[in-house]
Design a protein around this motif. Structure first.
Motif, PDB file in Angstrom:
ATOM      1  N   VAL A 109       0.854  -1.186   0.000  1.00  0.00           N
ATOM      2  CA  VAL A 109       0.000   0.000   0.000  1.00  0.00           C
ATOM      3  C   VAL A 109       0.889   1.236   0.000  1.00  0.00           C
ATOM      4  N   ALA A 110       0.403   2.302  -0.597  1.00  0.00           N
ATOM      5  CA  ALA A 110       1.086   3.595  -0.547  1.00  0.00           C
ATOM      6  C   ALA A 110       0.044   4.648  -0.196  1.00  0.00           C
ATOM      7  N   VAL A 111       0.374   5.478   0.788  1.00  0.00           N
ATOM      8  CA  VAL A 111      -0.530   6.538   1.226  1.00  0.00           C
ATOM      9  C   VAL A 111       0.137   7.872   0.928  1.00  0.00           C
ATOM     10  N   SER A 112      -0.643   8.787   0.382  1.00  0.00           N
ATOM     11  CA  SER A 112      -0.141  10.127   0.086  1.00  0.00           C
ATOM     12  C   SER A 112      -1.088  11.137   0.713  1.00  0.00           C
ATOM     13  N   ILE A 113      -0.561  11.868   1.691  1.00  0.00           N
ATOM     14  CA  ILE A 113      -1.346  12.894   2.372  1.00  0.00           C
ATOM     15  C   ILE A 113      -0.923  14.237   1.817  1.00  0.00           C
ATOM     16  N   GLY A 114      -1.892  15.026   1.390  1.00  0.00           N
ATOM     17  CA  GLY A 114      -1.600  16.317   0.786  1.00  0.00           C
ATOM     18  C   GLY A 114      -0.955  17.284   1.765  1.00  0.00           C
ATOM     19  N   ASN A 115       0.038  18.000   1.286  1.00  0.00           N
ATOM     20  CA  ASN A 115       0.751  18.964   2.111  1.00  0.00           C
ATOM     21  C   ASN A 115      -0.024  20.275   2.222  1.00  0.00           C
ATOM     22  N   SER A 116      -0.601  20.701   1.124  1.00  0.00           N
ATOM     23  CA  SER A 116      -1.313  21.982   1.134  1.00  0.00           C
ATOM     24  C   SER A 116      -2.822  21.800   0.957  1.00  0.00           C
ATOM     25  N   SER A 117      -3.290  20.550   1.005  1.00  0.00           N
ATOM     26  CA  SER A 117      -4.729  20.298   0.900  1.00  0.00           C
ATOM     27  C   SER A 117      -5.100  19.197   1.886  1.00  0.00           C
ATOM     28  N   ASP A 118      -6.373  18.919   1.967  1.00  0.00           N
ATOM     29  CA  ASP A 118      -6.848  17.871   2.864  1.00  0.00           C
ATOM     30  C   ASP A 118      -7.005  16.535   2.149  1.00  0.00           C
ATOM     31  N   ASN A 119      -6.439  16.403   0.969  1.00  0.00           N
ATOM     32  CA  ASN A 119      -6.583  15.180   0.195  1.00  0.00           C
ATOM     33  C   ASN A 119      -5.692  14.071   0.738  1.00  0.00           C
ATOM     34  N   ILE A 120      -6.252  12.862   0.774  1.00  0.00           N
ATOM     35  CA  ILE A 120      -5.505  11.670   1.149  1.00  0.00           C
ATOM     36  C   ILE A 120      -5.768  10.624   0.072  1.00  0.00           C
ATOM     37  N   ASN A 121      -4.708  10.164  -0.571  1.00  0.00           N
ATOM     38  CA  ASN A 121      -4.820   9.136  -1.592  1.00  0.00           C
ATOM     39  C   ASN A 121      -4.225   7.845  -1.046  1.00  0.00           C
ATOM     40  N   VAL A 122      -4.968   6.757  -1.227  1.00  0.00           N
ATOM     41  CA  VAL A 122      -4.529   5.452  -0.763  1.00  0.00           C
ATOM     42  C   VAL A 122      -4.484   4.528  -1.978  1.00  0.00           C
ATOM     43  N   PHE A 123      -3.291   4.004  -2.285  1.00  0.00           N
ATOM     44  CA  PHE A 123      -3.106   3.071  -3.388  1.00  0.00           C
ATOM     45  C   PHE A 123      -2.892   1.689  -2.769  1.00  0.00           C
ATOM     46  N   VAL A 124      -3.802   0.762  -3.063  1.00  0.00           N
ATOM     47  CA  VAL A 124      -3.778  -0.551  -2.432  1.00  0.00           C
ATOM     48  C   VAL A 124      -3.480  -1.609  -3.489  1.00  0.00           C
ATOM     49  N   ASN A 125      -2.625  -2.555  -3.140  1.00  0.00           N
ATOM     50  CA  ASN A 125      -2.273  -3.629  -4.062  1.00  0.00           C
ATOM     51  C   ASN A 125      -3.380  -4.688  -4.064  1.00  0.00           C
ATOM     52  N   THR A 126      -4.325  -4.512  -4.944  1.00  0.00           N
ATOM     53  CA  THR A 126      -5.419  -5.463  -5.133  1.00  0.00           C
ATOM     54  C   THR A 126      -6.034  -5.202  -6.501  1.00  0.00           C
ATOM     55  N   ASN A 127      -6.653  -6.235  -7.061  1.00  0.00           N
ATOM     56  CA  ASN A 127      -7.276  -6.002  -8.367  1.00  0.00           C
ATOM     57  C   ASN A 127      -8.691  -5.451  -8.231  1.00  0.00           C
ATOM     58  N   GLU A 128      -9.310  -5.622  -7.065  1.00  0.00           N
ATOM     59  CA  GLU A 128     -10.587  -4.948  -6.812  1.00  0.00           C
ATOM     60  C   GLU A 128     -10.802  -4.816  -5.311  1.00  0.00           C
ATOM     61  N   LEU A 129     -11.524  -3.781  -4.949  1.00  0.00           N
ATOM     62  CA  LEU A 129     -11.795  -3.503  -3.534  1.00  0.00           C
ATOM     63  C   LEU A 129     -13.236  -3.851  -3.206  1.00  0.00           C
ATOM     64  N   SER A 130     -13.405  -4.590  -2.145  1.00  0.00           N
ATOM     65  CA  SER A 130     -14.764  -4.894  -1.686  1.00  0.00           C
ATOM     66  C   SER A 130     -15.224  -3.769  -0.762  1.00  0.00           C
ATOM     67  N   GLU A 131     -16.528  -3.712  -0.531  1.00  0.00           N
ATOM     68  CA  GLU A 131     -17.055  -2.707   0.390  1.00  0.00           C
ATOM     69  C   GLU A 131     -16.478  -2.890   1.784  1.00  0.00           C
ATOM     70  N   GLU A 132     -16.287  -4.145   2.164  1.00  0.00           N
ATOM     71  CA  GLU A 132     -15.727  -4.451   3.478  1.00  0.00           C
ATOM     72  C   GLU A 132     -14.313  -3.890   3.617  1.00  0.00           C
ATOM     73  N   ASN A 133     -13.488  -4.062   2.575  1.00  0.00           N
ATOM     74  CA  ASN A 133     -12.116  -3.533   2.627  1.00  0.00           C
ATOM     75  C   ASN A 133     -12.093  -2.010   2.649  1.00  0.00           C
ATOM     76  N   ILE A 134     -12.961  -1.396   1.882  1.00  0.00           N
ATOM     77  CA  ILE A 134     -13.040   0.068   1.873  1.00  0.00           C
ATOM     78  C   ILE A 134     -13.441   0.577   3.257  1.00  0.00           C
ATOM     79  N   THR A 135     -14.419  -0.093   3.861  1.00  0.00           N
ATOM     80  CA  THR A 135     -14.868   0.291   5.200  1.00  0.00           C
ATOM     81  C   THR A 135     -13.738   0.154   6.215  1.00  0.00           C
ATOM     82  N   LYS A 136     -12.968  -0.934   6.114  1.00  0.00           N
ATOM     83  CA  LYS A 136     -11.838  -1.140   7.028  1.00  0.00           C
ATOM     84  C   LYS A 136     -10.805  -0.020   6.894  1.00  0.00           C
ATOM     85  N   ILE A 137     -10.530   0.385   5.668  1.00  0.00           N
ATOM     86  CA  ILE A 137      -9.545   1.450   5.440  1.00  0.00           C
ATOM     87  C   ILE A 137     -10.055   2.778   5.993  1.00  0.00           C
TER      88      ILE A 137
END
Length: 161
Positions: A109-137
């Motif tokens: 996984v790679a997480v990128s938190i914005g320095n000058s904004s409130d954006n948080i990007n999460v890149f997860v090593n998976t071919n698809e995300l389930s609702e359960e995994n999204i909720t956990k994150i």
């Protein structure tokens, strides 16, 4: 051995050599193409982190030059120190969140938190995300950073491990 047998034997050997060369070329080309595709996928997270680190190192060098150029009581000095502290804090938060998300069962996984904004990007090593995994994150961000709502974007990036 007669000349005809020698010619037939040599012709057969040359033909076998040509067939072997063709198979070698075809199989080596297939293996190289497959290895290159896999290498690109596997190195996505490593490349991302390397680029992120290189960019931040450049920013630290610029901030250090500002810090060394101005007096400690100047506004520029204080702003540069605050910016540097903010970057260090963001780096620590990213590292913690990457570790937490990995414990949820993702291989990388790679997480990128914005320095000058409130954006948080999460890149997860998976071919698809389930609702359960999204909720956990999302829950991990809520517990660790008290972020209930915000600009959290979770993106699957499949990279073979």
């Amino acid at each position: 051995m007669s000349n005809t047998k020698k010619i037939a034997l040599m012709s057969t050997l040359v033909l076998l050599l040509a067939v072997t060369a063709i198979f070698n070329f075809v199989l080596a080309g297939t293996r190289t193409a497959t290895a290159d595709v896999g290498k690109t996928d596997v190195n996505y997270f490593t490349t991302y982190r390397a680029n992120r680190t290189a960019t931040r190192n450049e920013e630290f060098v610029q901030l250090d030059s500002i810090i060394s150029a101005y007096a400690t009581d100047s506004a520029e000095y204080r702003e540069a120190v605050e910016e540097k502290q903010k970057m260090v804090s963001i780096m620590e938060d990213e590292l913690v969140m990457e570790s937490i998300i990995r414990t949820l069962g993702f291989s990388d996984v790679a997480v990128s938190i914005g320095n000058s904004s409130d954006n948080i990007n999460v890149f997860v090593n998976t071919n698809e995300l389930s609702e359960e995994n999204i909720t956990k994150i999302f829950y991990a961000f809520e517990v660790e950073h008290q972020i209930r709502e915000g600009n959290i974007i979770i993106m699957p990036v499949y990279a073979e491990s």
